[in-house]
Design a protein around this motif. Structure first.
Motif, mmCIF file in Angstrom:
data_model
loop_
_atom_site.group_PDB
_atom_site.id
_atom_site.type_symbol
_atom_site.label_atom_id
_atom_site.label_comp_id
_atom_site.label_asym_id
_atom_site.label_seq_id
_atom_site.Cartn_x
_atom_site.Cartn_y
_atom_site.Cartn_z
ATOM 1 N N THR A 1 1.013 -1.112 -0.129
ATOM 2 C CA THR A 1 -0.358 0.500 -0.191
ATOM 3 C C THR A 1 0.803 1.646 -0.008
ATOM 4 O O THR A 1 1.969 1.601 0.381
ATOM 5 C CB THR A 1 -0.961 0.338 1.199
ATOM 6 N N ARG A 2 0.383 2.578 -0.639
ATOM 7 C CA ARG A 2 1.193 3.452 -0.573
ATOM 8 C C ARG A 2 2.145 3.559 1.240
ATOM 9 O O ARG A 2 0.730 3.352 2.244
ATOM 10 C CB ARG A 2 -0.324 4.876 -1.004
ATOM 11 N N GLY A 3 3.000 4.526 0.944
ATOM 12 C CA GLY A 3 4.237 4.807 2.422
ATOM 13 C C GLY A 3 4.334 3.693 2.263
ATOM 14 O O GLY A 3 5.559 4.070 3.200
ATOM 15 N N GLN A 4 4.073 2.250 2.052
ATOM 16 C CA GLN A 4 5.187 1.337 2.561
ATOM 17 C C GLN A 4 6.795 1.005 2.011
ATOM 18 O O GLN A 4 7.214 1.902 1.165
ATOM 19 C CB GLN A 4 4.609 -0.249 2.458
ATOM 20 N N GLN A 5 7.750 0.415 2.290
ATOM 21 C CA GLN A 5 8.415 -0.028 1.825
ATOM 22 C C GLN A 5 8.674 -1.251 1.308
ATOM 23 O O GLN A 5 7.604 -2.441 1.381
ATOM 24 C CB GLN A 5 9.669 0.071 3.057
ATOM 25 N N ALA A 6 9.102 -1.256 0.055
ATOM 26 C CA ALA A 6 9.034 -3.042 -0.342
ATOM 27 C C ALA A 6 10.888 -2.999 -0.726
ATOM 28 O O ALA A 6 11.750 -2.094 -0.893
ATOM 29 C CB ALA A 6 8.645 -2.513 -2.073
ATOM 30 N N THR A 7 11.027 -4.730 -1.194
ATOM 31 C CA THR A 7 12.213 -5.347 -0.600
ATOM 32 C C THR A 7 12.276 -6.303 -1.790
ATOM 33 O O THR A 7 11.378 -7.095 -1.780
ATOM 34 C CB THR A 7 12.883 -5.938 0.232
ATOM 35 N N LEU A 8 12.733 -6.261 -2.997
ATOM 36 C CA LEU A 8 13.028 -6.876 -4.172
ATOM 37 C C LEU A 8 14.309 -7.783 -4.355
ATOM 38 O O LEU A 8 15.459 -6.315 -4.061
ATOM 39 C CB LEU A 8 12.728 -7.036 -5.420
ATOM 40 N N ARG A 9 15.083 -8.504 -4.532
ATOM 41 C CA ARG A 9 16.133 -9.415 -4.210
ATOM 42 C C ARG A 9 15.630 -9.959 -6.108
ATOM 43 O O ARG A 9 15.165 -10.174 -6.987
ATOM 44 C CB ARG A 9 15.512 -10.819 -2.953
ATOM 45 N N CYS A 10 17.398 -10.112 -6.112
ATOM 46 C CA CYS A 10 18.172 -10.896 -7.016
ATOM 47 C C CYS A 10 19.251 -11.336 -7.040
ATOM 48 O O CYS A 10 20.175 -11.032 -5.992
ATOM 49 C CB CYS A 10 18.235 -9.771 -8.233
ATOM 50 N N SER A 11 19.503 -12.558 -7.733
ATOM 51 C CA SER A 11 20.818 -13.816 -7.580
ATOM 52 C C SER A 11 20.970 -13.296 -9.332
ATOM 53 O O SER A 11 20.552 -14.190 -9.555
ATOM 54 C CB SER A 11 20.299 -14.564 -7.044
ATOM 55 N N PRO A 12 22.045 -13.042 -8.861
ATOM 56 C CA PRO A 12 22.857 -13.140 -10.680
ATOM 57 C C PRO A 12 22.974 -14.369 -11.235
ATOM 58 O O PRO A 12 23.047 -15.358 -10.474
ATOM 59 C CB PRO A 12 23.994 -12.355 -11.106
#
Lengths: 114, 117
Positions: free
Chosen positions: A14-25
């Motif tokens: 929702t608006r105002g929250q924080q998101a964390t996205l992850r990536c493995s190369p």
């Protein structure tokens, strides 16, 4: 050889929250790139990490940030989420930019902001 | 400022015929060019690339041509197959360090290729 892997596949915030996205190369790749593909727009460059350092960033506000870990995996953090942050976020990796080598992409994280 | 342009949003080709996808660029610092294919719900898949020291590169059914003086590149697919139906993106990057373009790919808007029987 395993490709670029991203998690989660989908993320709802929702608006105002924080998101964390992850990536493995891909194994052996030291450079990680993040791109945003918003609806109706092309792929826009966000960030580039190489050997743990941020090397370049696109025209995005500072609330888009990230880091690269010693194992070359990477996180993209988006703070104070806004509705227009809804997009597909793609991670790519390459062996580095000092020779012409292609970037290889993961399947992305679909971020939806309610 | 769109530095990489794919002027054809879509292309429809009969199976077995040649597909030609076009791309124009404006930034003279670009010297490495790539084509990617993208299916729905998947990330872009690298197809073929070309460096500015060449004017042609082939890989199986795929050939990329580069015309530096015209700042134009094209992707030829021969023969076209139904499985080639996807969105095709061209991308460009500069080779040397320096400038805000370094290390990133600049993409065109994509061309939807449909190969029909």
């Amino acid at each position: 050889e395993a490709g670029v892997t991203q998690s989660p596949t989908h993320l709802i915030k929702t608006r105002g929250q924080q998101a964390t996205l992850r990536c493995s190369p891909i194994s052996g790749h030291t450079s990680v790139y993040w791109y945003q593909q918003a609806l109706g727009l092309g792929l826009q460059f966000l960030l580039w990490y190489d050997e743990g350092e941020e090397r370049n960033r696109g025209n995005f506000p500072p609330r888009f940030s990230g880091r690269q870990f010693p194992n070359y995996s990477s996180e993209l953090n988006v703070n104070a989420l806004e509705l227009e942050d809804s997009a597909l976020y793609l991670c790519a990796s390459s062996v580095g930019v000092y020779s012409n080598q292609p970037q290889h992409f993961g399947d992305g994280t679909r971020l939806s902001i309610l | 400022d769109q530095q990489v342009k794919q002027n054809s949003p879509s292309l429809r080709v009969q199976e077995g015929r040649i597909s030609i996808l076009n791309c124009d660029y404006t930034n003279s610092m670009f010297d490495y060019f790539l084509w990617y294919k993208k299916y729905p719900a998947e990330g872009p898949t690298f197809l073929i690339s070309i460096s500015s020291i060449k004017d042609k590169n082939e890989d199986g059914r795929f050939t990329v041509f580069l015309n530096k003086s015209a700042k134009h590149l094209s992707l030829h697919i021969v023969p076209s197959q139904p499985g080639d139906s996807a969105v095709y993106f061209c991308a460009a990057s500069p080779r040397y360090a320096g400038g805000t373009s370094y290390g990133k790919l600049t993409f065109g808007q994509g061309t939807i290729l449909t190969v029909h029987p």
